[in-house]
Scaffold this motif. Sequence first.
Motif, PDB file in Angstrom:
ATOM      1  N   LEU A 115      31.804  27.024  52.252  1.00  0.00           N
ATOM      2  CA  LEU A 115      32.444  27.318  50.973  1.00  0.00           C
ATOM      3  C   LEU A 115      31.895  28.619  50.392  1.00  0.00           C
ATOM      4  CD1 LEU A 115      34.426  26.385  48.835  1.00  0.00           C
ATOM      5  CD2 LEU A 115      32.568  25.106  47.764  1.00  0.00           C
ATOM      6  N   THR A 116      30.593  28.875  50.592  1.00  0.00           N
ATOM      7  CA  THR A 116      29.982  30.104  50.096  1.00  0.00           C
ATOM      8  C   THR A 116      30.619  31.329  50.764  1.00  0.00           C
ATOM      9  OG1 THR A 116      27.901  28.900  49.856  1.00  0.00           O
ATOM     10  CG2 THR A 116      27.792  31.310  49.798  1.00  0.00           C
ATOM     11  N   PHE A 117      30.848  31.254  52.087  1.00  0.00           N
ATOM     12  CA  PHE A 117      31.477  32.369  52.789  1.00  0.00           C
ATOM     13  C   PHE A 117      32.907  32.596  52.323  1.00  0.00           C
ATOM     14  CE2 PHE A 117      28.220  31.164  55.970  1.00  0.00           C
ATOM     15  CZ  PHE A 117      27.492  32.352  55.921  1.00  0.00           C
ATOM     16  N   LEU A 118      33.627  31.518  52.043  1.00  0.00           N
ATOM     17  CA  LEU A 118      34.998  31.635  51.552  1.00  0.00           C
ATOM     18  C   LEU A 118      35.026  32.315  50.185  1.00  0.00           C
ATOM     19  CD1 LEU A 118      38.020  31.016  51.859  1.00  0.00           C
ATOM     20  CD2 LEU A 118      37.571  28.812  50.781  1.00  0.00           C
ATOM     21  N   VAL A 119      34.125  31.944  49.292  1.00  0.00           N
ATOM     22  CA  VAL A 119      34.060  32.553  47.959  1.00  0.00           C
ATOM     23  C   VAL A 119      33.692  34.036  48.070  1.00  0.00           C
ATOM     24  CG1 VAL A 119      32.803  32.530  45.769  1.00  0.00           C
ATOM     25  CG2 VAL A 119      33.566  30.382  46.784  1.00  0.00           C
ATOM     26  N   ILE A 120      32.699  34.354  48.912  1.00  0.00           N
ATOM     27  CA  ILE A 120      32.306  35.758  49.102  1.00  0.00           C
ATOM     28  C   ILE A 120      33.474  36.555  49.676  1.00  0.00           C
ATOM     29  CG2 ILE A 120      30.792  37.305  50.421  1.00  0.00           C
ATOM     30  CD1 ILE A 120      28.594  35.155  50.097  1.00  0.00           C
ATOM     31  N   PHE A 121      34.168  35.999  50.654  1.00  0.00           N
ATOM     32  CA  PHE A 121      35.315  36.679  51.244  1.00  0.00           C
ATOM     33  C   PHE A 121      36.392  36.953  50.203  1.00  0.00           C
ATOM     34  CE2 PHE A 121      39.593  36.327  53.013  1.00  0.00           C
ATOM     35  CZ  PHE A 121      39.608  37.449  53.829  1.00  0.00           C
ATOM     36  N   LEU A 122      36.713  35.977  49.388  1.00  0.00           N
ATOM     37  CA  LEU A 122      37.750  36.158  48.372  1.00  0.00           C
ATOM     38  C   LEU A 122      37.341  37.211  47.339  1.00  0.00           C
ATOM     39  CD1 LEU A 122      38.916  32.460  47.849  1.00  0.00           C
ATOM     40  CD2 LEU A 122      40.141  34.304  49.010  1.00  0.00           C
ATOM     41  N   ILE A 123      36.085  37.245  46.938  1.00  0.00           N
ATOM     42  CA  ILE A 123      35.613  38.244  45.971  1.00  0.00           C
ATOM     43  C   ILE A 123      35.680  39.646  46.584  1.00  0.00           C
ATOM     44  CG2 ILE A 123      33.584  39.068  44.707  1.00  0.00           C
ATOM     45  CD1 ILE A 123      32.841  36.097  44.277  1.00  0.00           C
ATOM     46  N   VAL A 124      35.181  39.794  47.806  1.00  0.00           N
ATOM     47  CA  VAL A 124      35.220  41.098  48.471  1.00  0.00           C
ATOM     48  C   VAL A 124      36.661  41.548  48.684  1.00  0.00           C
ATOM     49  CG1 VAL A 124      34.691  42.297  50.641  1.00  0.00           C
ATOM     50  CG2 VAL A 124      32.971  40.854  49.553  1.00  0.00           C
ATOM     51  N   ASN A 125      37.529  40.652  49.092  1.00  0.00           N
ATOM     52  CA  ASN A 125      38.939  40.977  49.299  1.00  0.00           C
ATOM     53  C   ASN A 125      39.595  41.409  47.989  1.00  0.00           C
ATOM     54  OD1 ASN A 125      41.320  41.286  50.689  1.00  0.00           O
ATOM     55  ND2 ASN A 125      41.889  39.135  50.527  1.00  0.00           N
ATOM     56  N   PHE A 126      39.314  40.728  46.907  1.00  0.00           N
ATOM     57  CA  PHE A 126      39.871  41.077  45.601  1.00  0.00           C
ATOM     58  C   PHE A 126      39.401  42.459  45.155  1.00  0.00           C
ATOM     59  CE2 PHE A 126      39.428  41.171  40.964  1.00  0.00           C
ATOM     60  CZ  PHE A 126      40.751  41.002  40.590  1.00  0.00           C
ATOM     61  N   VAL A 127      38.084  42.726  45.285  1.00  0.00           N
ATOM     62  CA  VAL A 127      37.534  44.018  44.885  1.00  0.00           C
ATOM     63  C   VAL A 127      38.126  45.129  45.740  1.00  0.00           C
ATOM     64  CG1 VAL A 127      35.411  45.400  44.804  1.00  0.00           C
ATOM     65  CG2 VAL A 127      35.412  43.055  43.933  1.00  0.00           C
ATOM     66  N   TYR A 128      38.227  44.916  47.036  1.00  0.00           N
ATOM     67  CA  TYR A 128      38.799  45.918  47.928  1.00  0.00           C
ATOM     68  C   TYR A 128      40.245  46.238  47.538  1.00  0.00           C
ATOM     69  CZ  TYR A 128      40.574  48.216  52.076  1.00  0.00           C
ATOM     70  OH  TYR A 128      41.158  49.102  52.925  1.00  0.00           O
ATOM     71  N   ASN A 129      41.041  45.227  47.303  1.00  0.00           N
ATOM     72  CA  ASN A 129      42.445  45.443  46.940  1.00  0.00           C
ATOM     73  C   ASN A 129      42.593  46.131  45.583  1.00  0.00           C
ATOM     74  OD1 ASN A 129      43.636  44.462  49.255  1.00  0.00           O
ATOM     75  ND2 ASN A 129      43.587  42.349  48.529  1.00  0.00           N
ATOM     76  N   GLN A 130      41.665  45.903  44.676  1.00  0.00           N
ATOM     77  CA  GLN A 130      41.753  46.540  43.367  1.00  0.00           C
ATOM     78  C   GLN A 130      41.442  48.031  43.424  1.00  0.00           C
ATOM     79  OE1 GLN A 130      42.796  45.305  40.402  1.00  0.00           O
ATOM     80  NE2 GLN A 130      43.394  43.541  41.624  1.00  0.00           N
ATOM     81  N   PHE A 131      40.518  48.429  44.292  1.00  0.00           N
ATOM     82  CA  PHE A 131      40.062  49.813  44.295  1.00  0.00           C
ATOM     83  C   PHE A 131      40.609  50.663  45.450  1.00  0.00           C
ATOM     84  CE2 PHE A 131      36.779  47.609  41.863  1.00  0.00           C
ATOM     85  CZ  PHE A 131      36.812  48.367  40.703  1.00  0.00           C
ATOM     86  N   PHE A 132      40.825  50.058  46.597  1.00  0.00           N
ATOM     87  CA  PHE A 132      41.159  50.851  47.778  1.00  0.00           C
ATOM     88  C   PHE A 132      42.582  50.662  48.274  1.00  0.00           C
ATOM     89  CE2 PHE A 132      36.556  50.111  48.050  1.00  0.00           C
ATOM     90  CZ  PHE A 132      36.148  51.428  47.925  1.00  0.00           C
TER      91      PHE A 132
END
Length: 170
Positions: free
Chosen positions: A2-19
């Motif tokens: 579950l920790t990896f899923l949460v980290i993945f979703l946060i990184v994916n969200f940040v990436y999509n917002q900026f890049f």
Amino acid sequence: ALTFLVIFLIVNFVYNQFFNQQQPPKTGLQFYVAHKQISQNDLVTANLDNFTEKDIVLKNRCPEPSLQVEKLENGQWTPLSVKADLDCSKETDLTIKAGEKYSYAFRSWNHQLFGALGTYRLKAEIDGQTMESGQFEITGMSFFGWLWNTIIYQPIYNALIFFVSILPDK
């Protein structure tokens, strides 16, 4: 897990917002040469992207190229004019449909127009308007290109010309 899923979703969200910014839709007619520097023996190709609502027509000027070429000499743009040995009886105007892209290659005129090093630009007369591409530069061959040309290509080419010249005509 579950920790990896949460980290993945946060990184994916940040990436999509900026890049992963959405590009605004392209409009109008875009006329450009893809590369700003082109090697002396490479084929020069112009791109015409029609993002308008109507078809555009590029007039056929055979045996001259449909796009005008200008070279920068002593701070002035000088038009270049060449005629290729072509059968123009079957040539027609080029129609680029709405929403389509077209690449115009200077196959029959490339070495005559772009044989000298320098800065060039292209012009097109479309619907009564003159459009200009950006400037691009014809540069010398790289070391490996020169090596290939001098040691392999030119001797083989000259040998083939020699053999053709001594063969009987029949």
